[in-house]
Design a protein around this motif. Structure first.
Motif, PDB file in Angstrom:
ATOM      1  N   ARG A  89      48.090  58.272  71.532  1.00 32.71           N
ATOM      2  CA  ARG A  89      46.632  58.170  71.491  1.00 32.71           C
ATOM      3  C   ARG A  89      46.021  58.781  72.748  1.00 32.71           C
ATOM      4  NH1 ARG A  89      44.706  52.227  69.306  1.00 32.71           N
ATOM      5  NH2 ARG A  89      45.511  52.398  67.183  1.00 32.71           N
ATOM      6  N   PRO A  90      44.911  59.509  72.614  1.00 35.23           N
ATOM      7  CA  PRO A  90      44.213  59.991  73.800  1.00 35.23           C
ATOM      8  C   PRO A  90      43.723  58.813  74.636  1.00 35.23           C
ATOM      9  CG  PRO A  90      43.474  61.163  71.829  1.00 35.23           C
ATOM     10  CD  PRO A  90      44.306  60.013  71.358  1.00 35.23           C
ATOM     11  N   THR A  91      43.835  58.946  75.959  1.00 29.29           N
ATOM     12  CA  THR A  91      43.373  57.903  76.862  1.00 29.29           C
ATOM     13  C   THR A  91      42.307  58.389  77.835  1.00 29.29           C
ATOM     14  OG1 THR A  91      45.331  58.368  78.236  1.00 29.29           O
ATOM     15  CG2 THR A  91      45.452  56.471  76.764  1.00 29.29           C
ATOM     16  N   SER A  92      42.017  59.682  77.822  1.00 28.95           N
ATOM     17  CA  SER A  92      40.900  60.199  78.614  1.00 28.95           C
ATOM     18  C   SER A  92      40.550  61.582  78.087  1.00 28.95           C
ATOM     19  CB  SER A  92      41.259  60.281  80.104  1.00 28.95           C
ATOM     20  OG  SER A  92      40.100  60.564  80.878  1.00 28.95           O
ATOM     21  N   SER A  93      39.286  61.969  78.284  1.00 35.01           N
ATOM     22  CA  SER A  93      38.840  63.259  77.755  1.00 35.01           C
ATOM     23  C   SER A  93      37.576  63.710  78.456  1.00 35.01           C
ATOM     24  CB  SER A  93      38.569  63.148  76.241  1.00 35.01           C
ATOM     25  OG  SER A  93      37.449  62.300  76.014  1.00 35.01           O
ATOM     26  N   SER A  94      37.246  64.963  78.230  1.00 40.41           N
ATOM     27  CA  SER A  94      35.928  65.488  78.580  1.00 40.41           C
ATOM     28  C   SER A  94      35.107  65.468  77.310  1.00 40.41           C
ATOM     29  CB  SER A  94      36.043  66.913  79.139  1.00 40.41           C
ATOM     30  OG  SER A  94      34.760  67.447  79.411  1.00 40.41           O
ATOM     31  N   THR A  95      34.177  64.527  77.222  1.00 37.75           N
ATOM     32  CA  THR A  95      33.386  64.326  76.007  1.00 37.75           C
ATOM     33  C   THR A  95      32.549  65.554  75.702  1.00 37.75           C
ATOM     34  OG1 THR A  95      33.288  61.959  76.462  1.00 37.75           O
ATOM     35  CG2 THR A  95      31.649  62.838  74.938  1.00 37.75           C
ATOM     36  N   LEU A  96      32.327  65.812  74.411  1.00 39.09           N
ATOM     37  CA  LEU A  96      31.507  66.960  74.057  1.00 39.09           C
ATOM     38  C   LEU A  96      30.158  66.869  74.754  1.00 39.09           C
ATOM     39  CD1 LEU A  96      30.079  66.660  70.454  1.00 39.09           C
ATOM     40  CD2 LEU A  96      31.457  64.837  71.402  1.00 39.09           C
ATOM     41  N   PRO A  97      29.709  67.960  75.373  1.00 37.43           N
ATOM     42  CA  PRO A  97      28.503  67.917  76.206  1.00 37.43           C
ATOM     43  C   PRO A  97      27.264  67.405  75.488  1.00 37.43           C
ATOM     44  CG  PRO A  97      29.735  69.912  76.645  1.00 37.43           C
ATOM     45  CD  PRO A  97      30.412  69.254  75.482  1.00 37.43           C
ATOM     46  N   GLY A  98      27.110  67.756  74.205  1.00 34.39           N
ATOM     47  CA  GLY A  98      25.929  67.298  73.478  1.00 34.39           C
ATOM     48  C   GLY A  98      25.845  65.793  73.397  1.00 34.39           C
ATOM     49  N   LEU A  99      26.991  65.125  73.257  1.00 29.61           N
ATOM     50  CA  LEU A  99      26.994  63.667  73.181  1.00 29.61           C
ATOM     51  C   LEU A  99      26.708  63.045  74.544  1.00 29.61           C
ATOM     52  CD1 LEU A  99      27.370  61.054  71.676  1.00 29.61           C
ATOM     53  CD2 LEU A  99      29.860  61.358  71.825  1.00 29.61           C
ATOM     54  N   VAL A 100      27.251  63.633  75.607  1.00 36.49           N
ATOM     55  CA  VAL A 100      26.939  63.135  76.952  1.00 36.49           C
ATOM     56  C   VAL A 100      25.438  63.177  77.197  1.00 36.49           C
ATOM     57  CG1 VAL A 100      27.250  63.510  79.424  1.00 36.49           C
ATOM     58  CG2 VAL A 100      29.185  63.811  77.878  1.00 36.49           C
ATOM     59  N   VAL A 101      24.832  64.303  76.891  1.00 35.88           N
ATOM     60  CA  VAL A 101      23.386  64.451  77.075  1.00 35.88           C
ATOM     61  C   VAL A 101      22.632  63.444  76.206  1.00 35.88           C
ATOM     62  CG1 VAL A 101      21.438  66.000  76.664  1.00 35.88           C
ATOM     63  CG2 VAL A 101      23.476  66.841  77.843  1.00 35.88           C
ATOM     64  N   ASN A 102      23.108  63.226  74.987  1.00 34.65           N
ATOM     65  CA  ASN A 102      22.431  62.282  74.103  1.00 34.65           C
ATOM     66  C   ASN A 102      22.473  60.867  74.669  1.00 34.65           C
ATOM     67  OD1 ASN A 102      20.975  61.960  71.644  1.00 34.65           O
ATOM     68  ND2 ASN A 102      22.752  60.970  70.739  1.00 34.65           N
ATOM     69  N   MET A 103      23.595  60.478  75.249  1.00 40.24           N
ATOM     70  CA  MET A 103      23.680  59.155  75.875  1.00 40.24           C
ATOM     71  C   MET A 103      22.699  59.054  77.039  1.00 40.24           C
ATOM     72  SD  MET A 103      25.946  57.323  74.182  1.00 40.24           S
ATOM     73  CE  MET A 103      26.695  56.067  75.233  1.00 40.24           C
ATOM     74  N   TYR A 104      22.579  60.116  77.826  1.00 33.03           N
ATOM     75  CA  TYR A 104      21.624  60.114  78.935  1.00 33.03           C
ATOM     76  C   TYR A 104      20.185  60.056  78.422  1.00 33.03           C
ATOM     77  CZ  TYR A 104      25.404  61.361  82.184  1.00 33.03           C
ATOM     78  OH  TYR A 104      26.549  61.367  82.951  1.00 33.03           O
ATOM     79  N   ARG A 105      19.913  60.745  77.321  1.00 30.98           N
ATOM     80  CA  ARG A 105      18.573  60.672  76.740  1.00 30.98           C
ATOM     81  C   ARG A 105      18.233  59.248  76.310  1.00 30.98           C
ATOM     82  NH1 ARG A 105      18.887  66.164  73.043  1.00 30.98           N
ATOM     83  NH2 ARG A 105      17.673  67.549  74.425  1.00 30.98           N
ATOM     84  N   HIS A 106      19.200  58.572  75.693  1.00 32.32           N
ATOM     85  CA  HIS A 106      18.965  57.191  75.284  1.00 32.32           C
ATOM     86  C   HIS A 106      18.691  56.300  76.491  1.00 32.32           C
ATOM     87  CE1 HIS A 106      19.563  57.571  71.044  1.00 32.32           C
ATOM     88  NE2 HIS A 106      20.820  57.944  71.124  1.00 32.32           N
ATOM     89  N   ALA A 107      19.220  56.671  77.649  1.00 28.86           N
ATOM     90  CA  ALA A 107      19.011  55.868  78.852  1.00 28.86           C
ATOM     91  C   ALA A 107      17.597  56.015  79.413  1.00 28.86           C
ATOM     92  CB  ALA A 107      20.028  56.250  79.926  1.00 28.86           C
ATOM     93  N   MET A 108      16.871  57.062  78.999  1.00 27.64           N
ATOM     94  CA  MET A 108      15.497  57.299  79.483  1.00 27.64           C
ATOM     95  C   MET A 108      15.460  57.282  81.011  1.00 27.64           C
ATOM     96  SD  MET A 108      13.149  55.207  76.749  1.00 27.64           S
ATOM     97  CE  MET A 108      13.199  55.607  74.995  1.00 27.64           C
ATOM     98  N   ILE A 109      16.264  58.147  81.608  1.00 26.13           N
ATOM     99  CA  ILE A 109      16.425  58.174  83.060  1.00 26.13           C
ATOM    100  C   ILE A 109      15.216  58.832  83.723  1.00 26.13           C
ATOM    101  CG2 ILE A 109      17.846  59.082  84.943  1.00 26.13           C
ATOM    102  CD1 ILE A 109      20.201  59.034  82.895  1.00 26.13           C
ATOM    103  N   ASN A 110      14.672  58.155  84.720  1.00 18.03           N
ATOM    104  CA  ASN A 110      13.585  58.711  85.524  1.00 18.03           C
ATOM    105  C   ASN A 110      14.149  59.354  86.787  1.00 18.03           C
ATOM    106  OD1 ASN A 110      11.405  57.727  83.827  1.00 18.03           O
ATOM    107  ND2 ASN A 110      11.906  55.686  84.596  1.00 18.03           N
ATOM    108  N   GLY A 111      13.341  60.146  87.428  1.00 15.37           N
ATOM    109  CA  GLY A 111      13.807  60.948  88.560  1.00 15.37           C
ATOM    110  C   GLY A 111      14.254  60.157  89.768  1.00 15.37           C
ATOM    111  N   ASP A 112      13.825  58.884  89.905  1.00 13.25           N
ATOM    112  CA  ASP A 112      14.227  58.091  91.069  1.00 13.25           C
ATOM    113  C   ASP A 112      15.113  56.917  90.694  1.00 13.25           C
ATOM    114  OD1 ASP A 112      12.310  56.724  89.687  1.00 13.25           O
ATOM    115  OD2 ASP A 112      11.077  56.216  91.429  1.00 13.25           O
ATOM    116  N   ASP A 113      15.688  56.925  89.492  1.00 15.48           N
ATOM    117  CA  ASP A 113      16.569  55.843  89.056  1.00 15.48           C
ATOM    118  C   ASP A 113      17.952  55.964  89.680  1.00 15.48           C
ATOM    119  OD1 ASP A 113      14.719  54.613  87.416  1.00 15.48           O
ATOM    120  OD2 ASP A 113      15.378  55.653  85.594  1.00 15.48           O
TER     121      ASP A 113
END
Length: 377
Positions: A89-113
């Motif tokens: 079984r895989p135990t670590s990876s470089s996640t597809l970039p689109g999904l990483v960005v999507n997770m960050y979008r869901h976080a609604m990150i502001n510039g000083d967070d």
């Protein structure tokens, strides 16, 4: 190597040019973080070495796909040329970039967070550093080698976030406005609630499901939010070198065994991980099922195995044939699956996506939508 043109092409595919993440994707050298990876071959995982084949390296690194960097305890960086890993079984990876960005979008990150993220290869950390500044980013992983390698690779491109070897399910280094986990958890760790600042947000996936959970810290020390409408799946948190697969012995015993109960399903054969909503509902109702599949020509067989000794095997000769189902052990796992499929057939949908989320201060998570609710402890 002209990696910049590959990065810009990937950015064009992943986001719109006006996106706040466009420049981060177009200016972050993903290949630096994935010099080697494991590729699935004929029943084995084969090592790929980027520097020895720069063209393949660029194609792989700048495709919007996940690259597996660790199989069981074997990290691609530390493997020998020509190495293979059978099964596992895989135990670590470089996640597809689109999904990483999507997770960050869901976080609604502001510039000083101040943001806590999981490390992996460090590529996702680099994207966030590029976006908000490395002084606001903390990146953690349970694997000392991963943290060391990511730290060196981030430093090589001028990024110096705070890095720490840390079990993300335990105490966390600081207080944060956002926690974004690209490993899945169950339950949501109480330490996250303690580490979130007032009004802070957590973003994660529930282990064994395709559910992205977003929740904002509430005044009582818990958090409230929802299950996002888009599915995603991440590797589970682990506390050792590898994931323990507790059903291997059971599989050997029941691979071709006759069940205590034999029936014919009214539905076509389903390999549960192929259906996000069904998989998520089943994991919530009966957590910990191990799903396996095999195919010979048009005949497919699926197994459902649980560490408590419960099992089911279903086989069908053709895609639309009704499968014959064998079940045994203390619970009837296929019956649990059928109840979910009955509901889907009756209502046309399942309630998990879009459900409301309530996380109590002690970490007990409740999902609810309409008359349906499910508690995750």
């Amino acid at each position: 190597m002209d990696w910049e043109s590959h990065a810009r092409q990937m950015a064009d595919e992943v986001v719109q040019p006006g996106s706040r993440w466009y420049e981060a994707l177009g200016h972050t050298p993903r290949h630096v973080f994935v010099p080697r990876w494991w590729a699935s071959g004929q029943g084995v995982w084969e090592l790929r070495d980027g520097p020895s084949d720069p063209e393949e390296w660029m194609r792989a690194a700048y495709a919007n796909r996940t690259l597996v960097t660790r199989m069981g305890p074997v990290h691609a960086d530390l493997a020998e040329p020509g190495d293979t890993v059978p099964g596992g079984r895989p135990t670590s990876s470089s996640t597809l970039p689109g999904l990483v960005v999507n997770m960050y979008r869901h976080a609604m990150i502001n510039g000083d967070d101040r943001v806590l993220v999981t490390t992996g290869t460090g590529y996702g950390t680099a994207l966030l550093c590029w976006r908000i500044g490395d002084e606001l980013v903390t990146s953690v992983d349970v694997d000392p080698y991963l943290v060391k390698a990511a730290t060196e690779r981030l430093d090589s491109i001028g990024l110096r976030p705070e890095m720490a070897v840390c079990d993300i399910t335990g105490p966390l280094p600081e207080k944060y406005h956002r926690i974004v986990s690209t490993v899945s958890v169950r339950p949501v760790p109480v330490s996250w609630l303690e580490a979130l600042r007032p009004g802070g947000r957590l973003v994660t996936t529930l282990a064994g499901t395709g559910l992205i959970i977003t929740a904002d810290k509430s005044t009582d020390g818990g958090a409230v939010g929802r299950v996002e409408p888009d599915p995603a799946g991440f590797m589970r948190t682990r506390h050792g070198e590898d994931y323990e697969r507790q059903t291997d012995d059971l599989f050997k015993q029941v691979e071709q065994a006759d069940g205590e109960q034999v029936s014919t399903s009214r539905y076509p054969l389903l390999y549960v991980p192929d259906d996000w909503a069904v998989m998520s509902m089943l994991e919530l109702a009966a957590p910990g099922i191990d799903h396996r599949i095999a195919a010979v020509g048009d005949e497919r067989t699926v197994w459902m195995l649980h560490p408590d000794g419960s099992w089911a095997r279903a086989a069908a000769a053709a895609f639309l044939d009704s499968p014959t189902v064998h079940q045994g052990g203390p619970r009837r796992l296929w019956d649990e699956l059928e109840r979910i499929r009955h509901r889907l057939n009756r209502e046309g949908t399942l309630p998990v996506y879009g459900a409301q989320v309530r996380i109590a201060p002690d970490g007990v998570l409740t999902l609810s939508r309409g008359k349906w609710s499910q508690t995750v402890e």
